[in-house]
Design a protein around this motif. Structure first.
Motif, mmCIF file in Angstrom:
data_model
loop_
_atom_site.group_PDB
_atom_site.id
_atom_site.type_symbol
_atom_site.label_atom_id
_atom_site.label_comp_id
_atom_site.label_asym_id
_atom_site.label_seq_id
_atom_site.Cartn_x
_atom_site.Cartn_y
_atom_site.Cartn_z
ATOM 1 N N TRP A 152 41.449 30.166 42.121
ATOM 2 C CA TRP A 152 40.432 30.748 42.929
ATOM 3 C C TRP A 152 40.366 30.021 44.393
ATOM 4 O O TRP A 152 39.661 30.732 45.208
ATOM 5 C CB TRP A 152 38.988 30.599 42.250
ATOM 6 N N GLU B 8 31.607 30.014 38.753
ATOM 7 C CA GLU B 8 32.513 31.341 38.846
ATOM 8 C C GLU B 8 32.044 32.280 38.064
ATOM 9 O O GLU B 8 31.188 32.102 37.102
ATOM 10 C CB GLU B 8 33.908 30.827 38.609
ATOM 11 N N ILE B 9 32.426 33.605 38.280
ATOM 12 C CA ILE B 9 31.744 34.749 37.518
ATOM 13 C C ILE B 9 31.737 34.375 35.973
ATOM 14 O O ILE B 9 30.792 34.652 35.349
ATOM 15 C CB ILE B 9 32.549 35.972 37.898
ATOM 16 N N THR C 52 39.972 36.429 45.155
ATOM 17 C CA THR C 52 39.773 35.524 44.138
ATOM 18 C C THR C 52 38.511 34.367 44.578
ATOM 19 O O THR C 52 37.999 33.995 43.970
ATOM 20 C CB THR C 52 41.179 34.638 44.022
ATOM 21 N N ARG D 185 35.064 35.212 43.749
ATOM 22 C CA ARG D 185 34.625 34.896 42.392
ATOM 23 C C ARG D 185 33.887 33.585 42.164
ATOM 24 O O ARG D 185 33.114 33.591 41.242
ATOM 25 C CB ARG D 185 35.946 34.818 41.557
ATOM 26 N N MET E 78 28.003 39.821 40.702
ATOM 27 C CA MET E 78 29.121 39.709 39.650
ATOM 28 C C MET E 78 29.094 40.540 38.605
ATOM 29 O O MET E 78 30.514 40.822 37.936
ATOM 30 C CB MET E 78 28.678 38.163 39.115
ATOM 31 N N ALA F 296 31.582 42.910 40.030
ATOM 32 C CA ALA F 296 32.459 42.427 40.975
ATOM 33 C C ALA F 296 33.786 42.857 41.530
ATOM 34 O O ALA F 296 33.979 43.170 42.617
ATOM 35 C CB ALA F 296 32.834 40.802 40.353
ATOM 36 N N ASN F 297 34.194 43.620 40.380
ATOM 37 C CA ASN F 297 35.531 44.456 40.723
ATOM 38 C C ASN F 297 35.110 45.506 41.720
ATOM 39 O O ASN F 297 36.303 45.824 42.628
ATOM 40 C CB ASN F 297 36.184 44.963 39.749
#
Ligand code: SF4
Length: 372
Positions: A250, A232-233, A309, A312, A361, A364-365
């Motif tokens: 997630w 995951e991130i 989610t 991620r 990543m 990512a946002n």
């Protein structure tokens, strides 16, 4: 399978950067809180299958092992635990001894998550943490002595005055200890945090963005060389030691949160408990609901959340499968807005799967915001 989350809002001191739902430890309040927690779990127990229980905080390791045992027992009574249920306790290094840890283990805890944050004492002091780097190492070794074979360590990067080399010292410290799991978080300095004022007073600065990116990329490379796999991130694990509980967040799973400020997601609805510890206790004592905010999630909102989610995770998502679940042509809908991220190499398409690249990543946002 459900995940259960239990919030413990007590801390021995308040760290200068913290914006979690927590307050100072008070013995009397703690006793009443544990009773209230048990009442809430008792009320919610419906025999549903569950395979993870996570004590988060705050500092859950400030509870006595007997208190943890009573809460675990209440959860076992109310829900059908699978035989291998993951039971995680977040712990601060300064709160543990071998005996306490052994007692937590006897109480049913089988996974520990230590908030280490840094293996450098100058950085720990700047964060106003109570433990030293040596204490963190000792706590880890005590946990091994107490029989824990599933331990996670949290580190925070991009700390005030931290250089890339200093950050990598902490990563090296973690690899030397060899936990099964690690979480790497970026420090967020909130506008009203005491840390922000201290930084201004002491003229501490943060490394430039490019250095923050290098911190992330070099840490992931070092951890991979050390036998960890990023899943995951912000999370890496030895194979098979991914956090089962956090995966529910997630992987579009369902969970029930107990305690003040805890969130729950189940059967297409999301709700939140009252945040104030006193009010949480008094509502339960009066037999009232502690839920203050319920939202029915539309199918649309559930789809957006599943994408936001799920991506991620390093393995990304099979968008055809997600589309099937939500009766939507996900590729048809997002192909155009996704194209710039694919062209820039931030996202990668492999057949029906979509995932973020490691560089993606870092942003990512930006990439994921197109889904919400
Ligand atoms: S120990 Fe954790 S929850 Fe408690 S004040 Fe510090 S950062 Fe916040």
């Amino acid at each position: 399978m459900l995940g259960l989350y239990v919030h413990v809002p007590f801390c021995a001191a308040i760290c200068n950067y913290c914006n979690f739902n927590r307050g100072l430890y008070d013995e009397g309040l703690k006793h009443r809180y544990v009773d209230a927690l048990r009442a809430e779990v008792h009320r919610a127990g419906d025999g549903s299958p569950a395979d993870s229980l996570f004590f988060g905080g705050g500092t859950p390791s400030l509870l006595e092992p007997a208190e943890i045992e009573r809460i675990v027992a209440e959860c076992r009574d109310g829900f059908a635990f699978s035989p291998d249920t993951e039971v995680t306790l977040e712990a601060n290094p300064e709160t543990v001894t071998v005996d306490r840890l052994a007692a937590f283990r006897a109480a049913g805890v089988n996974r520990l998550s230590f908030g280490v944050q840094s293996f450098r004492n100058d950085e720990l002091r700047r964060l106003s943490r109570l433990h030293s780097a040596e204490r963190a190492g000792d706590a880890f070794r005590m946990a091994r002595c107490a029989g824990f074979d599933n331990i996670s360590l949290d580190l925070m990067m991009w700390l005030p005055q931290q250089t890339v080399a200093q950050w990598l010292d902490s990563v090296e410290g973690l690899v030397d200890l060899g936990p099964e799991h690690a979480s790497l978080y970026l420090l967020e300095v909130y506008p009203n945090s005491p840390l922000r004022d201290e930084m201004a007073r002491a003229r501490w600065s943060l490394a430039p963005d490019d250095d923050a990116a290098e911190m992330y990329l070099s840490a992931m490379a070092r951890l991979e060389a050390g036998g960890y796999r990023q899943y995951e991130i912000s999370n890496v694990a030895r194979p098979g030691r991914e956090s089962r509980h956090n995966l529910k967040y997630w992987q579009d799973g369902e969970w029930l949160g107990f305690g003040c400020g805890a969130h729950s997601t189940r059967r297409g609805a999301r709700w939140k408990n009252v945040s104030a510890t006193d009010e949480y206790i008094s509502r339960l004592q009066a037999g009232l609901s502690v839920v203050v905010d319920v939202r029915e999630l539309s199918r649309e909102a559930q789809l957006e959340e599943a994408l936001f989610t799920g991506l991620r995770l390093t393995e990304g998502l099979d968008l055809d499968a997600v589309g099937h679940r939500y009766d939507t042509d996900v590729w048809g809908r997002y192909a155009e807005p996704l194209q710039p991220s694919l062209d820039a190499g931030l996202a990668v398409r492999e057949g029906s799967r979509l995932r973020l690249s490691r560089h993606g990543m870092l942003l990512a946002n930006e990439v994921l915001s197109l889904f919400v």
